[in-house]
Structures are given as C-alpha cells and as structure tokens.
Design an enzyme around this catalytic site. Sequence first.
Site, short mmCIF file in Angstrom:
data_model
loop_
_atom_site.label_atom_id
_atom_site.label_comp_id
_atom_site.label_asym_id
_atom_site.label_seq_id
_atom_site.Cartn_x
_atom_site.Cartn_y
_atom_site.Cartn_z
N HIS A 18 40.92 46.82 40.10
CA HIS A 18 41.50 46.65 39.21
C HIS A 18 43.26 46.38 39.67
O HIS A 18 43.37 48.12 38.97
CB HIS A 18 41.97 46.33 37.63
N HIS A 75 47.84 45.77 40.41
CA HIS A 75 48.33 44.25 40.65
C HIS A 75 49.16 44.67 41.65
O HIS A 75 50.89 44.77 42.22
CB HIS A 75 49.35 43.37 39.37
N GLN A 97 50.29 35.19 34.33
CA GLN A 97 51.23 36.67 33.46
C GLN A 97 51.60 36.08 32.12
O GLN A 97 51.52 36.52 31.40
CB GLN A 97 52.12 36.91 34.71
N HIS A 128 42.15 39.90 31.99
CA HIS A 128 43.20 40.66 31.08
C HIS A 128 42.75 40.05 29.51
O HIS A 128 43.20 39.15 29.92
CB HIS A 128 44.51 39.90 31.23
N GLU A 146 44.58 42.86 25.36
CA GLU A 146 45.42 43.71 25.95
C GLU A 146 46.93 43.92 24.91
O GLU A 146 47.46 44.07 25.15
CB GLU A 146 46.40 43.89 27.43
N ASP A 195 45.54 49.25 37.75
CA ASP A 195 45.91 48.81 37.31
C ASP A 195 47.81 48.33 38.56
O ASP A 195 47.90 46.84 38.73
CB ASP A 195 46.81 48.97 35.95
#
Length: 428
Positions: free
Chosen positions: A53, A55, A148, A206, A209, A305
């Site tokens: 995981h 980005h 996102q 996701h 969160e 992340d």
Amino acid sequence: MLDLLLRGARLPGESETREIGIKEGLISELEPDAQQTIDLGGALVTPALVEPHIHLDAVLTVGEPRHNQTGSLFEGIAIWAERVRTLTVEDVKQRVRTVLRWQLANGVQFVRSHVDVCDPELKAVRALVELREEIGDQVHLQLVAFPQQGIMSFDGGQDLMRKAVDLGVDVVGAIPHFELTREYGVDSVKFAFALASNKGLRVDIHCDETDDDHSRFIETMAAETIRLGMGGRVTASHTTAMHSYNNAYAYRLINNLKRAQMHMVTNPLDNSTLQGRFDSYPIRRGHTRVKELLSAGINVCIGHDSVMDPWYPLGYGDPMQSAFVLAHYGQMSGHSELRTLMDMITWNGASALGLEKYGLLPGCRADLCAFDAPTEMDAIRLIAPRKLVLRGGKIVARTEPARTTVTWDGREEMVDFLNPPRNQLRDP
Ligand code: FE2
C-alpha cells in the site's frame, strides 16, 4: 551445478544457519558444486519485502506548493488538490523512478500502488501504466484505480474508474467514507466490486479511514466479497474506524471478515500522525484492530502509504520503518510479535497481492533480502541495512553497513550496535 550458493543464511524463526542454493533464478535443492559462493555470515535472510500500500503518484511532493503546517489529513488533501494542477506524466514518472530505486535498495520487490483517478486526463494513471511497462521485471508493480475525491461524489467519477481499468490498472479501489452520503458510500463499494468482478480484477478499497465509529463500509465489502465469491481477492486498507467500534459490533464484523477471506492493510506511519485529530484528551490511536484480526486468523499486512507527500513528510520507502512504528503503536513488542511484524512485510503482503512462487522453499523465485542483523528482533531494533538484495538470483542492491567509532578514555574504538555479543542465539 548451482549458479549461486549462499552460505551462513539464517532463516526467520531458525537458530542455526543454513545454505541456500540458487539455479536459473529459482531457489533450488542443494547440489555439490556452485559457480559462485557468498558467505552471509549469519545474516537474517527473508524473501523480498512486499509493499502492499503506497501512493506512488504523490511521492516526493512534500512542500509543493507549500508545507502542511498542521499535519492533518484535511490540509494534506487541500495541498494535494493544488499540486495536482501542475501534474504531468513526466513529473510523476521521474518521482516514481526515484522511489522505486529506494524501495529496491530496501529489499522491496513487490509494490501495490494506489493511483488517483480524479483527473479528467488521468495523467497519473497513464504515467504509472507506462512506467510499469518500462521497468519490466525489475520490480513487480500492481496499480489500483484510486478515486481520491470519491466515485459517486466526483463529476464523472464512474467513467474515470472505467477508463482507468481500460488503461490497464490491476486492482479497483474506492473511498466510501469520503463520499457525500452513506448511501453514496455503499453505492461506491458496490460499483467497485461490480467493475472488478466483471473484469476479473482484484479489489483494494480505502475503507473507513476516519475516527467516526459510524463509518462501517467494511461490512458492505465483506458482504460483496461473499456474494460474488471473491474471497482471497479483496483487501480493505486503513480501516481506522474499527478502533472506535463497540466490541460487540467488532466481534461480529471480524467473524465476517474471516468468512469473506479478506486481506487487511494497516498503515502505521500515516495513521499514527493523522488519526485522533478531533479528540481532546484522551486522544485515540485511531488504529485498526491488528492483534484481534491476526488472532482471528485474518491476513493483515503493513503498508507504508506515503513517502514525503502532503500527508506524511518523512520516510524513504522502507517497510522496516513501518514495522518499527507498529511495534510501538500497535503494542506488538512481544517476542513472537516482533517475528509476526516481519511476516507482515513479507508473506502476508505476498498473499494479499496474490504472488506466486514467493517464499524460501525450492521452486520459489530467488527474490531475497539479507539483513545486516542475525535475528528478526535485531533487524527491527536497528532497522538494519539490507546488505544484499537478490532478484531472480542476481544481486540488485547492496549496502555497506556504516562504520561508527567513539573516542573513549582518549582512544578511538569501534562501536558495534549488535553488541553485547551473544554466545548463541537462544530462541532467536
Ligand atoms: Fe492510503
């Protein structure tokens, strides 16, 4: 004859060293002769580290166009929205090329990256798809279509997800807790599952969160996984709201996650800094229930992340840093728990990514990582350098351990952080 013989390798959970034979890129049964021999001197050897995981499209953008002064998720999202306006394909590729090299140096050879699709031109997706082709087999790269700003709440969100799939992403994402309403959140999860199931892709969402204990989209993920028979192909990432669920609900949920055979990813670096921001004291850790999930037999892995982006300004792509933080933040400093942390950045990640021929047995790919430390405990304690990284049996990274001295009683002497020396590794 072997291509390579590794001597003095200490495998996780074992106290004695052993030899590892390598032939035609694979781990092999031992044979009497080898073209080359390397003595690892008792180093801990694991399979290649797995990053489940990250980005990558946002890496190395810290400070652009400004620094995140509060360190909050929301200031990070606002800064990223500004930075995205200047994104180009080449800009993304250049930054990602750098971080992939950092990861390889850290022993990471399998990477799953979420890629933001909330851009009508899908520049980040195009960049990462091109780069995946460009790097070939040097690093295994899986791409997740990550909305996102949401799927149902972003103009054209569903089309952008479909286009990202057509461009060649491997996994379908979503961000249900960020959608405008709870109903949109549920719809976005169902949309992602339908898209993935139609195209034969995996799912990595996701999910929840937030510190809001009403955020419960993971139950929809479990239900969809069971309904569509997608067990083993679905991952829920972050799930920090689980920290705040009442125990009765968490008990039922964890049973259903087990039944669904879902994978979980926890991201201790980002979530230790981002969660609990709306609390006065006491401040919740806002971290998913790692130990309860593990003891229920659910596969949990550790993700990094972010690397130097608007949400997390630190890091250099090393899963050992994430594991080190989880040892504290997740209260996993027990002796066998330290070993579990190593599993969570290797085998557990490999299972979530669906990797084949992964491991240390004959027939597995010779993708290996040798630490400058003899045990899992020392490797985590020192975030030990990866002295040798092999991919397909070939050395692809090496680190010379630092040499440190102190002057004591007027004499300069070497410092060895592995001291005090232990005569034998008792229950390593
Ligand atoms: Fe994430």
